[in-house]
Design a protein around this motif. Structure first.
Motif, PDB file in Angstrom:
ATOM      1  N   ALA A 311       0.827  -1.211   0.000  1.00  0.00           N
ATOM      2  CA  ALA A 311       0.000   0.000   0.000  1.00  0.00           C
ATOM      3  C   ALA A 311       0.858   1.256   0.000  1.00  0.00           C
ATOM      4  O   ALA A 311       0.536   2.247  -0.667  1.00  0.00           O
ATOM      5  CB  ALA A 311      -0.933  -0.016   1.209  1.00  0.00           C
ATOM      6  N   LEU A 312       1.971   1.230   0.724  1.00  0.00           N
ATOM      7  CA  LEU A 312       2.852   2.402   0.766  1.00  0.00           C
ATOM      8  C   LEU A 312       3.544   2.619  -0.571  1.00  0.00           C
ATOM      9  O   LEU A 312       3.891   3.754  -0.925  1.00  0.00           O
ATOM     10  CB  LEU A 312       3.888   2.241   1.883  1.00  0.00           C
ATOM     11  N   ALA A 313       3.762   1.544  -1.334  1.00  0.00           N
ATOM     12  CA  ALA A 313       4.324   1.703  -2.673  1.00  0.00           C
ATOM     13  C   ALA A 313       3.350   2.453  -3.578  1.00  0.00           C
ATOM     14  O   ALA A 313       3.761   3.215  -4.461  1.00  0.00           O
ATOM     15  CB  ALA A 313       4.665   0.336  -3.266  1.00  0.00           C
ATOM     16  N   ARG A 314       2.053   2.261  -3.344  1.00  0.00           N
ATOM     17  CA  ARG A 314       1.033   2.947  -4.133  1.00  0.00           C
ATOM     18  C   ARG A 314       0.746   4.345  -3.607  1.00  0.00           C
ATOM     19  O   ARG A 314       0.379   5.241  -4.373  1.00  0.00           O
ATOM     20  CB  ARG A 314      -0.274   2.149  -4.130  1.00  0.00           C
ATOM     21  N   PHE A 315       0.920   4.531  -2.306  1.00  0.00           N
ATOM     22  CA  PHE A 315       0.631   5.826  -1.676  1.00  0.00           C
ATOM     23  C   PHE A 315       1.852   6.269  -0.853  1.00  0.00           C
ATOM     24  O   PHE A 315       1.831   6.268   0.380  1.00  0.00           O
ATOM     25  CB  PHE A 315      -0.608   5.717  -0.778  1.00  0.00           C
ATOM     26  N   PRO A 316       2.929   6.669  -1.531  1.00  0.00           N
ATOM     27  CA  PRO A 316       4.169   7.037  -0.830  1.00  0.00           C
ATOM     28  C   PRO A 316       4.035   8.284   0.022  1.00  0.00           C
ATOM     29  O   PRO A 316       4.920   8.573   0.830  1.00  0.00           O
ATOM     30  CB  PRO A 316       5.160   7.238  -1.979  1.00  0.00           C
ATOM     31  N   GLU A 317       2.946   9.038  -0.152  1.00  0.00           N
ATOM     32  CA  GLU A 317       2.757  10.232   0.674  1.00  0.00           C
ATOM     33  C   GLU A 317       2.750   9.902   2.161  1.00  0.00           C
ATOM     34  O   GLU A 317       3.125  10.738   2.992  1.00  0.00           O
ATOM     35  CB  GLU A 317       1.427  10.923   0.311  1.00  0.00           C
ATOM     36  N   LEU A 318       2.322   8.669   2.503  1.00  0.00           N
ATOM     37  CA  LEU A 318       2.204   8.302   3.916  1.00  0.00           C
ATOM     38  C   LEU A 318       3.507   7.745   4.484  1.00  0.00           C
ATOM     39  O   LEU A 318       3.610   7.547   5.698  1.00  0.00           O
ATOM     40  CB  LEU A 318       1.077   7.279   4.093  1.00  0.00           C
ATOM     41  N   ASN A 319       4.477   7.477   3.630  1.00  0.00           N
ATOM     42  CA  ASN A 319       5.801   7.050   4.105  1.00  0.00           C
ATOM     43  C   ASN A 319       6.694   8.293   4.123  1.00  0.00           C
ATOM     44  O   ASN A 319       7.606   8.447   3.319  1.00  0.00           O
ATOM     45  CB  ASN A 319       6.381   5.973   3.188  1.00  0.00           C
ATOM     46  N   ALA A 320       6.405   9.175   5.067  1.00  0.00           N
ATOM     47  CA  ALA A 320       7.031  10.501   5.064  1.00  0.00           C
ATOM     48  C   ALA A 320       7.114  11.044   6.475  1.00  0.00           C
ATOM     49  O   ALA A 320       6.643  10.433   7.441  1.00  0.00           O
ATOM     50  CB  ALA A 320       6.227  11.452   4.173  1.00  0.00           C
ATOM     51  N   THR A 441      -4.653   6.420  11.241  1.00  0.00           N
ATOM     52  CA  THR A 441      -4.449   7.796  11.689  1.00  0.00           C
ATOM     53  C   THR A 441      -3.316   8.380  10.867  1.00  0.00           C
ATOM     54  O   THR A 441      -2.250   7.767  10.741  1.00  0.00           O
ATOM     55  CB  THR A 441      -4.094   7.855  13.181  1.00  0.00           C
ATOM     56  N   PHE A 442      -3.535   9.565  10.292  1.00  0.00           N
ATOM     57  CA  PHE A 442      -2.540  10.141   9.398  1.00  0.00           C
ATOM     58  C   PHE A 442      -2.335  11.623   9.700  1.00  0.00           C
ATOM     59  O   PHE A 442      -3.216  12.294  10.261  1.00  0.00           O
ATOM     60  CB  PHE A 442      -2.937   9.948   7.930  1.00  0.00           C
ATOM     61  N   ASP A 443      -1.173  12.106   9.328  1.00  0.00           N
ATOM     62  CA  ASP A 443      -0.818  13.517   9.477  1.00  0.00           C
ATOM     63  C   ASP A 443      -1.450  14.272   8.314  1.00  0.00           C
ATOM     64  O   ASP A 443      -1.075  14.066   7.155  1.00  0.00           O
ATOM     65  CB  ASP A 443       0.708  13.657   9.463  1.00  0.00           C
ATOM     66  N   HIS A 444      -2.388  15.152   8.635  1.00  0.00           N
ATOM     67  CA  HIS A 444      -3.129  15.837   7.570  1.00  0.00           C
ATOM     68  C   HIS A 444      -2.255  16.826   6.811  1.00  0.00           C
ATOM     69  O   HIS A 444      -2.683  17.377   5.781  1.00  0.00           O
ATOM     70  CB  HIS A 444      -4.345  16.559   8.161  1.00  0.00           C
ATOM     71  N   ARG A 445      -1.035  17.067   7.285  1.00  0.00           N
ATOM     72  CA  ARG A 445      -0.139  17.961   6.544  1.00  0.00           C
ATOM     73  C   ARG A 445       0.471  17.258   5.336  1.00  0.00           C
ATOM     74  O   ARG A 445       0.817  17.915   4.350  1.00  0.00           O
ATOM     75  CB  ARG A 445       0.986  18.453   7.460  1.00  0.00           C
ATOM     76  N   VAL A 446       0.653  15.939   5.409  1.00  0.00           N
ATOM     77  CA  VAL A 446       1.332  15.237   4.317  1.00  0.00           C
ATOM     78  C   VAL A 446       0.378  14.838   3.204  1.00  0.00           C
ATOM     79  O   VAL A 446       0.807  14.581   2.080  1.00  0.00           O
ATOM     80  CB  VAL A 446       2.085  13.990   4.832  1.00  0.00           C
ATOM     81  N   CYS A 447      -0.902  14.738   3.506  1.00  0.00           N
ATOM     82  CA  CYS A 447      -1.872  14.355   2.476  1.00  0.00           C
ATOM     83  C   CYS A 447      -3.271  14.737   2.931  1.00  0.00           C
ATOM     84  O   CYS A 447      -3.495  15.085   4.094  1.00  0.00           O
ATOM     85  CB  CYS A 447      -1.809  12.864   2.179  1.00  0.00           C
ATOM     86  N   ASP A 448      -4.202  14.646   2.018  1.00  0.00           N
ATOM     87  CA  ASP A 448      -5.603  14.906   2.324  1.00  0.00           C
ATOM     88  C   ASP A 448      -6.348  13.584   2.517  1.00  0.00           C
ATOM     89  O   ASP A 448      -5.791  12.498   2.359  1.00  0.00           O
ATOM     90  CB  ASP A 448      -6.249  15.727   1.196  1.00  0.00           C
ATOM     91  N   GLY A 449      -7.638  13.696   2.828  1.00  0.00           N
ATOM     92  CA  GLY A 449      -8.438  12.513   3.105  1.00  0.00           C
ATOM     93  C   GLY A 449      -8.538  11.551   1.939  1.00  0.00           C
ATOM     94  O   GLY A 449      -8.668  10.335   2.133  1.00  0.00           O
ATOM     95  N   GLY A 450      -8.441  12.083   0.703  1.00  0.00           N
ATOM     96  CA  GLY A 450      -8.543  11.203  -0.460  1.00  0.00           C
ATOM     97  C   GLY A 450      -7.398  10.200  -0.515  1.00  0.00           C
ATOM     98  O   GLY A 450      -7.599   9.007  -0.789  1.00  0.00           O
ATOM     99  N   THR A 451      -6.195  10.674  -0.237  1.00  0.00           N
ATOM    100  CA  THR A 451      -5.030   9.780  -0.243  1.00  0.00           C
ATOM    101  C   THR A 451      -5.120   8.773   0.898  1.00  0.00           C
ATOM    102  O   THR A 451      -4.873   7.575   0.709  1.00  0.00           O
ATOM    103  CB  THR A 451      -3.738  10.594  -0.117  1.00  0.00           C
TER     104      THR A 451
END
Length: 473
Positions: A311-320, A441-451
């Motif tokens: 999943a992180l390979a598809r959505f690298p925004e969350l590996n940040a 749970t995600f940091d809303h600074r690195v991505c929005d709800g869609g990601t």
């Protein structure tokens, strides 16, 4: 002629500023070899053994078991070159700043200068030998002391009410000590430090806090003898007989990290229920395989970890992570996957390095290895840091869901609840299926709800249809 050298608590790395003495491995009068472990300490990250860079006779120890010492505080003193009776002479002195041995050093080579945990010169460990008191006293008396005078006396009492006010800089090294004093309204200028050269230690502040609490409690008993509750110095109401548990060690580190996470990170949580029946069936088939190609058993956590890397390979925004000072989002090239592990010492998060390069079997083996180290308290600080994403399986505690707190400075954490039979609509029919709740749970600074939603939906799809993973394997 003997020389007394002082060994101070070394910098254990990872920004650690203090450690608690758990167990002394040597006694006063013991003969120690170069790089022989002399004390076991607990930091905020791990339990480690500290080797001494000198070989000789232990003449003094500083701090009892359970005492916290700041980095740079004296641990013990060693008489180098002191007579050892019939056993010959101890190693000759060497400067702590000398270069590291290549591994062929012997006890006679002097101090190695090596104070990093886990490293050594390879010198054979010496048998613990006790020097006769009369010879030890004579050796120490004749030794030219190259450090501040050694005082083998109990730690001095902290003076609060009548202590003179310090002029100039307050002798405090640890930021934790300063913060603790601020939280409890302790004036550091009025404290007499018990460390070297009057250095104010955490133990000094703790005693000042206890003194203030006892004074406040005594005043309250005089003014209101019937009252069952007194005001604590930090403003928190507490019963007079309430138990107080210091936030230190692993528990203190967890408290600091979670507080910082909630203070700095604007987090948001989304969740979804997923039908894990097919995932459990695939796992059962993997573990039932026999023959030469059959490998070790694969855990549910290992499968979920492999799904996360896909999943992180598809959505690298969350590996940040977020560089707050530079106001930049830093996307990280590799996935170092942390997983929450509950131990007797508290919650720890070991890290599986380069998880994106591993298959489920490899990830499972590494999780098992790190879990065993966590249970025995043998994880190193390096094995507990550097994570880029965390997986938290709280389902093992029998709960369905939770709202994970991000492991600062990461950008996201996936929480997994228990997998249990529930009524579920499957292929248009009501059936009993194995259902699990997934929370992100995600940091809303690195991505929005869609990601974030796309990441979580992909994870849920892989749980419901493991064949989806075949496209990326």
């Amino acid at each position: 002629m003997a020389q007394v050298l002082e060994f101070k608590l070394p910098d254990l790395g990872e920004g650690l500023t203090e450690a608690e003495i758990v167990r002394w491995l040597v006694e006063v009068g013991d003969v120690v070899a170069i790089d022989q472990p002399v004390v076991e300490v607990e930091t905020a990250k791990a339990m480690v053994e500290v080797p001494c860079p000198y070989g000789g006779v232990v003449t003094a120890r500083f701090g009892e078991e359970g005492t916290e010492l700041p980095v740079g505080a004296p641990l013990l003193t060693v008489a180098v070159g002191a007579a050892e009776g019939s056993s010959g002479s101890a190693p000759s002195p060497s400067s702590p700043s000398s270069s590291l041995s290549s591994g062929s050093g012997t006890e006679s080579s002097g101090g190695s200068g090596n104070v990093l945990v886990g490293y050594g010169t390879g010198a054979p460990a010496a048998r613990r030998r006790r020097i006769r008191p009369d010879r030890l006293d004579r050796a120490v008396a004749e030794a030219p002391v190259s450090v501040a005078p050694v005082v083998a006396a109990p730690v001095a009492e902290v003076l609060v009410a009548e202590a003179p006010v310090h002029e100039g800089p307050v002798p405090v090294v640890s930021p934790l000590v300063r913060r603790l004093a601020r939280q409890h309204d302790i004036d550091l200028r009025r404290l007499a430090g018990s460390g070297p050269d009057g250095l104010i230690l955490r133990a000094d502040v703790d005693r000042a806090i206890r003194t203030a609490e006892e004074t406040a409690a005594a005043t309250a008993r005089v003014q209101a003898p019937v009252a069952a509750v007194v005001a604590a110095p930090n403003g928190v109401a507490a019963a007079s007989d309430a138990e107080r548990i210091p936030l230190r060690g692993v528990r203190g580190a967890v408290a600091d990290k979670l507080s910082r996470s909630r203070t700095e990170i604007p987090d948001a949580t989304c969740w979804v229920d997923a039908d894990a029946t097919e995932l459990m069936a695939v796992r059962a088939a993997m573990n039932a395989a026999t023959g030469p190609s059959a490998g070790p058993k694969v855990s549910v956590l290992a499968l979920l970890a492999r799904i996360c890397t896909a999943a992180l390979a598809r959505f690298p925004e969350l590996n940040a992570t977020v560089d707050t000072a530079a106001r930049e989002i830093v996307r990280l090239p590799g996935v170092h996957l942390g997983f929450a592990a509950q131990t007797e010492r508290g919650l720890v998060v070991p890290v599986v390095r380069d998880a994106h390069t591993r298959n489920a079997e490899s990830i499972g083996a590494e999780i098992a290895r790190l879990t065993e180290l966590a249970r025995t308290g043998k994880l190193s600080p390096a094995q507990l840091t550097g994570g880029t994403f965390t997986l938290n399986n709280y389902g093992v505690f029998g709960v369905d869901g939770s709202t994970p707190i991000i492991n600062h400075p990461e950008a996201a954490m996936l929480g997994v609840g228990r997998i249990m039979p529930k009524p579920w609509v499957h292929q248009g029919e009501l059936a009993v299926r194995q259902v699990v709740q997934l929370s992100l749970t995600f940091d809303h600074r690195v991505c929005d709800g869609g990601t974030a939603g796309g990441f979580l939906r992909y994870v849920a799809d892989c749980v419901e249809q493991p064949a989806v993973l075949l496209r990326t394997l």
